[in-house]
Design a protein around this motif. Structure first.
Motif, PDB file in Angstrom:
ATOM      1  N   ASP A  78      -0.900  -0.517  -7.653  1.00 11.80           N
ATOM      2  CA  ASP A  78      -0.026   0.165  -6.863  1.00 11.80           C
ATOM      3  C   ASP A  78       1.110  -0.466  -6.264  1.00 11.80           C
ATOM      4  O   ASP A  78       1.332  -1.572  -6.846  1.00 11.80           O
ATOM      5  CB  ASP A  78      -0.780   0.566  -5.658  1.00 11.80           C
ATOM      6  N   SER A 132      -1.247  -1.439  -1.560  1.00 15.09           N
ATOM      7  CA  SER A 132      -0.305  -0.387  -1.724  1.00 15.09           C
ATOM      8  C   SER A 132       0.471  -0.264  -0.693  1.00 15.09           C
ATOM      9  O   SER A 132       0.523  -0.604   0.431  1.00 15.09           O
ATOM     10  CB  SER A 132      -1.390   0.499  -1.270  1.00 15.09           C
ATOM     11  N   GLY A 136      -5.562   1.741  -3.834  1.00 16.73           N
ATOM     12  CA  GLY A 136      -4.210   2.425  -4.347  1.00 16.73           C
ATOM     13  C   GLY A 136      -4.231   4.125  -3.638  1.00 16.73           C
ATOM     14  O   GLY A 136      -5.177   4.636  -3.406  1.00 16.73           O
TER      15      GLY A 136
END
Length: 326
Positions: free
Chosen positions: A61, A158, A193
Motif C-alpha cells: 500500500d 497504508s 492495506g
C-alpha cells in the motif's frame, strides 16, 4: 538450413530491439496495478508515445512505498515512485533520494500546488463507507458511541490508515487519545492495506470501512449498484492528494520526466476517475463521469501542511497504538 539461419537472425534482431528499448520502472501500490486499476491502461497509453517499456511494480500500500525506497536507497530499481501523499512527502524529501521535478499543469485541486519534488495525479476525501440502509453517524464521537463495527488500515503501511490518524488529529487535537479510546471497541480489525479492508467490508465483516467519498461511485458506475454511501462528518473530512516523484539515482531521468509530464495529460487523467475512483488532479476534457455528481461534498476540508503532518506522525501513531492495545 535457410530457415534455421532466418530464425536465428530474427531472434537476434528481436534481442537487439529489446536491448535498445529503454525501461522505466515505477513503484506504486498494489491496487494501482491490479487488472481493474489504472495501471494497465496507463501502461498501454504511455508506451504508445514513449518508445519504452513501462514496468509497474506493486509494493503493498501507499505508506509501504516509502519504507521500501528507504530500504533500497540509491540502489533501488525504481525510477519513479507513484502513490505517496502529502502526509509522507516531507519524510520522503528528508531521505535525499528524490530529485526536484518541474511539472506544469492547470491543476483542479482544492489547494494551490507548489511542491518542487512531487507532482499530484489525483485527490479525494477520506470517509467511512457503509451500506445505504445502515444509519450512519454524523461525526467521530457518534461513531464511537455506536455499536457499529468498522475496518481500518494500518497507518504504518497504508496512506488511508495514516490519513485517518491525521484526520482525527486535525479535528480533535489534544482530545485525539480520548477519541481513539472510544473508537477502539468499534474496530473489528486493522488491515495492512486498503484492498484487504474494503474486501472485508464487502464480505459483510463490518458495517463501515475507511475509504473515500468517491468509493460509492465505483459501485454506482461499474456495478449499477446504489447501495453504498459515504458518511458525511460534521468535523469535516481529511483530504488526500496523491503524488509521484522521480528518484535522483534513476538511470532513465529524461524518461522519468516524460512520464511525470504524461501523468498530468488528458490521456492519463481521463483514466483516473473510473479506475482509481478518485478526483483527477487535472480535469479531463470530457469532465467527470456521470455519477460523480451524486457523491457527498464535505462542507469543511481538513489538511495538515506536510511539515506539520510529519512532526505529528509519531505522536499520532503512539496515541492510536496505545488505545488499540488496551
Amino acid at each position: 538450413m535457410k530457415s534455421l539461419i532466418f530464425a536465428s537472425a530474427t531472434c537476434l534482431a528481436t534481442a537487439v530491439a529489446a536491448a535498445d528499448t529503454p525501461e522505466l520502472v515505477v513503484y506504486t501500490y498494489d491496487s494501482f496495478v491490479s487488472e481493474w486499476g489504472p495501471g494497465p491502461a496507463v501502461e498501454e497509453a504511455f508506451e504508445a508515445v514513449c518508445g519504452c517499456d513501462l514496468k509497474f511494480v506493486g509494493a503493498g500500500d501507499g505508506a509501504a512505498l516509502l519504507a521500501r525506497i528507504k530500504l533500497e536507497g540509491a540502489r533501488s530499481d525504481a525510477d519513479v515512485v507513484l502513490g505517496l501523499d502529502t502526509n509522507l512527502t516531507a519524510a520522503a524529501k528528508e531521505t535525499g533520494l528524490f530529485a526536484p521535478v518541474s511539472v506544469e499543469a492547470d491543476y483542479a485541486l482544492p489547494i494551490t500546488w507548489s511542491d518542487t519534488h512531487f507532482a499530484p495525479y489525483d485527490w479525494g476525501y477520506f470517509a467511512f463507507v457503509h451500506n445505504a440502509d445502515v444509519p450512519a453517524p454524523s461525526n467521530f464521537e457518534a461513531l464511537a458511541d455506536s455499536d457499529l463495527k468498522i475496518v481500518i488500515q494500518d497507518p504504518r503501511s497504508s496512506t488511508p490508515g495514516l490519513g485517518l490518524l491525521m484526520w482525527v488529529k486535525a479535528a480533535y487535537g489534544e482530545d485525539a487519545p480520548a477519541l481513539w479510546e472510544g473508537l477502539s471497541d468499534n474496530i473489528v480489525t486493522v488491515t495492512k492495506g486498503w484492498s484487504e479492508a474494503y474486501g472485508l467490508f464487502l464480505e459483510g465483516e463490518a458495517d463501515m470501512v475507511l475509504s473515500y467519498t468517491t468509493s460509492p461511485a465505483y459501485h454506482l458506475i461499474a456495478e449499477e449498484d446504489d447501495s453504498k454511501s459515504a458518511a458525511l462528518f460534521d468535523e469535516g473530512h481529511y483530504m488526500q492528494v496523491e503524488v509521484a516523484g522521480k528518484l535522483a539515482a534513476s538511470d532513465e531521468s529524461a524518461l522519468a520526466d516524460q512520464f511525470l509530464e504524461f501523468m498530468v495529460s488528458d490521456a492519463f487523467q481521463s483514466i483516473i476517475p473510473t479506475t482509481n475512483w478518485m478526483y483527477p488532479a487535472v480535469t479531463p476534457d470530457s469532465g467527470l463521469p456521470q455519477g460523480f455528481e451524486t457523491l457527498i461534498s464535505p462542507e469543511k476540508s481538513l489538511l495538515l501542511p506536510e511539515d506539520e503532518a510529519a512532526a505529528l506522525r509519531a505522536e499520532a501513531l503512539e496515541e492510536w497504538r496505545a488505545a488499540l492495545s488496551r
